[in-house]
Design an enzyme around this catalytic site. Structure first.
Site, PDB file in Angstrom:
ATOM      1  N   VAL A 127      97.353 -35.715  95.852  1.00  0.00           N
ATOM      2  CA  VAL A 127      97.136 -35.621  94.383  1.00  0.00           C
ATOM      3  C   VAL A 127      98.367 -34.774  93.915  1.00  0.00           C
ATOM      4  O   VAL A 127      99.067 -34.896  92.736  1.00  0.00           O
ATOM      5  CB  VAL A 127      96.004 -34.896  94.060  1.00  0.00           C
ATOM      6  CG1 VAL A 127      95.795 -34.437  92.674  1.00  0.00           C
ATOM      7  CG2 VAL A 127      94.856 -35.750  94.341  1.00  0.00           C
ATOM      8  N   ALA A 130     101.366 -37.369  93.574  1.00  0.00           N
ATOM      9  CA  ALA A 130     101.264 -37.974  92.488  1.00  0.00           C
ATOM     10  C   ALA A 130     101.721 -37.270  91.236  1.00  0.00           C
ATOM     11  O   ALA A 130     102.227 -37.768  90.217  1.00  0.00           O
ATOM     12  CB  ALA A 130      99.785 -38.577  92.345  1.00  0.00           C
ATOM     13  N   TYR A 131     101.190 -35.708  90.948  1.00  0.00           N
ATOM     14  CA  TYR A 131     101.584 -35.141  89.913  1.00  0.00           C
ATOM     15  C   TYR A 131     102.909 -35.067  89.789  1.00  0.00           C
ATOM     16  O   TYR A 131     103.499 -35.179  88.656  1.00  0.00           O
ATOM     17  CB  TYR A 131     100.890 -33.817  90.145  1.00  0.00           C
ATOM     18  CG  TYR A 131     101.385 -32.708  89.161  1.00  0.00           C
ATOM     19  CD1 TYR A 131     100.924 -32.718  87.861  1.00  0.00           C
ATOM     20  CD2 TYR A 131     102.105 -31.660  89.522  1.00  0.00           C
ATOM     21  CE1 TYR A 131     101.518 -31.661  86.845  1.00  0.00           C
ATOM     22  CE2 TYR A 131     102.805 -30.656  88.685  1.00  0.00           C
ATOM     23  CZ  TYR A 131     102.293 -30.740  87.201  1.00  0.00           C
ATOM     24  OH  TYR A 131     102.887 -29.756  86.284  1.00  0.00           O
ATOM     25  N   VAL A 132     103.629 -34.555  90.873  1.00  0.00           N
ATOM     26  CA  VAL A 132     105.261 -34.578  90.799  1.00  0.00           C
ATOM     27  C   VAL A 132     106.001 -35.814  90.547  1.00  0.00           C
ATOM     28  O   VAL A 132     106.734 -35.792  89.409  1.00  0.00           O
ATOM     29  CB  VAL A 132     105.632 -34.011  92.179  1.00  0.00           C
ATOM     30  CG1 VAL A 132     107.418 -33.931  92.371  1.00  0.00           C
ATOM     31  CG2 VAL A 132     105.186 -32.613  92.472  1.00  0.00           C
ATOM     32  N   LYS A 135     105.411 -36.309  86.560  1.00  0.00           N
ATOM     33  CA  LYS A 135     106.108 -35.316  85.784  1.00  0.00           C
ATOM     34  C   LYS A 135     107.475 -36.005  85.944  1.00  0.00           C
ATOM     35  O   LYS A 135     108.321 -35.875  84.878  1.00  0.00           O
ATOM     36  CB  LYS A 135     105.996 -33.944  86.297  1.00  0.00           C
ATOM     37  CG  LYS A 135     104.615 -33.346  85.742  1.00  0.00           C
ATOM     38  CD  LYS A 135     104.658 -33.155  84.246  1.00  0.00           C
ATOM     39  CE  LYS A 135     103.550 -32.097  84.073  1.00  0.00           C
ATOM     40  NZ  LYS A 135     103.398 -32.086  82.485  1.00  0.00           N
TER      41      LYS A 135
END
Length: 221
Positions: A127, A130-132, A135
């Site tokens: 997760v 996926a966030y990095v 962004k």
């Protein structure tokens, strides 16, 4: 100024709305949940209910029409999965950029995260990875829009709820560290007032330089 803030009920957004309202600006908070209307009004913002994961670009354009600037401070938040990291942190940021372009709103401030250009580490939790990636993709999309948008990307370090100090470290690259949400909001206000910040990607952590001086120095390099 009329400033439209995506993610208008988030911790940074509410702080930003209070600062803008206190100095006489007109913040508009884009919120998904109507239950948050009273909160954003208490912060001095005009609520605008819209789901950035479901809205069309035409619907969002109507919300940003007439603004002097937009700020993307939305995020899928803790507890969200990989899919929502993409639909909020990437796709919603892109949608706001599309809407701003259609509405003729050139100024766009992005709240990103420190170090995302390096990508997730090989052992990163899925997760977080996926966030990095989301962004970075949102930042990359914005950096490709220099002909249509006057953008600035702010990449804070680890966020805290500590009281703001009014002093920070701000530069294209800074050592990893923490920064209060109060100080992030104050830096966003200073960047809105600084045309020289256009086209810059700036990392932000706590530091010893007063915010006005830190922004001026970062934008003079």
């Amino acid at each position: 100024m009329r400033i439209v803030i995506a993610g208008g009920h988030g911790k940074i957004a509410l702080r930003l709305e209070r600062l803008l309202a206190a100095r006489g600006d007109s913040p508009v908070a884009l919120i998904r949940n109507p239950d948050h209307i009273d909160d954003v009004r208490a912060a001095g913002a005009e609520p605008a209910v819209i789901d950035l994961e479901a809205a069309t670009v035409t619907e969002l354009t109507e919300k940003v029409m007439g603004a002097d600037a937009v700020v993307f401070a939305a995020g899928a938040g803790p507890g969200s999965g990989e899919l929502r990291k993409d639909t909020v942190d990437r796709a919603a940021a892109k949608l706001l950029a599309d809407a701003a372009s259609l509405a003729g709103v050139r100024r766009y401030l992005m709240v990103s995260a420190i170090g995302v250009d390096a990508g997730p580490g090989p052992d990163a939790e899925p997760v977080w990875a996926a966030y990095v990636r989301a962004k970075k993709a949102a930042d990359d999309d914005l950096r490709d829009r220099s002909l249509e948008l006057d953008w600035t990307i702010l990449r804070p370090g680890r966020l805290t709820d500590d009281p703001g100090t009014g002093s920070v470290r701000l530069a294209p690259e800074v050592p990893r560290g923490a920064v209060s949400r109060d100080d992030v909001a104050a830096v966003l206000v200073a960047l809105l007032d600084s045309p020289a910040s256009t086209g810059r990607v700036l990392e932000l952590v706590g530091g010893d330089t007063p915010i006005a001086e830190a922004v001026a120095a970062a934008c003079a390099e």
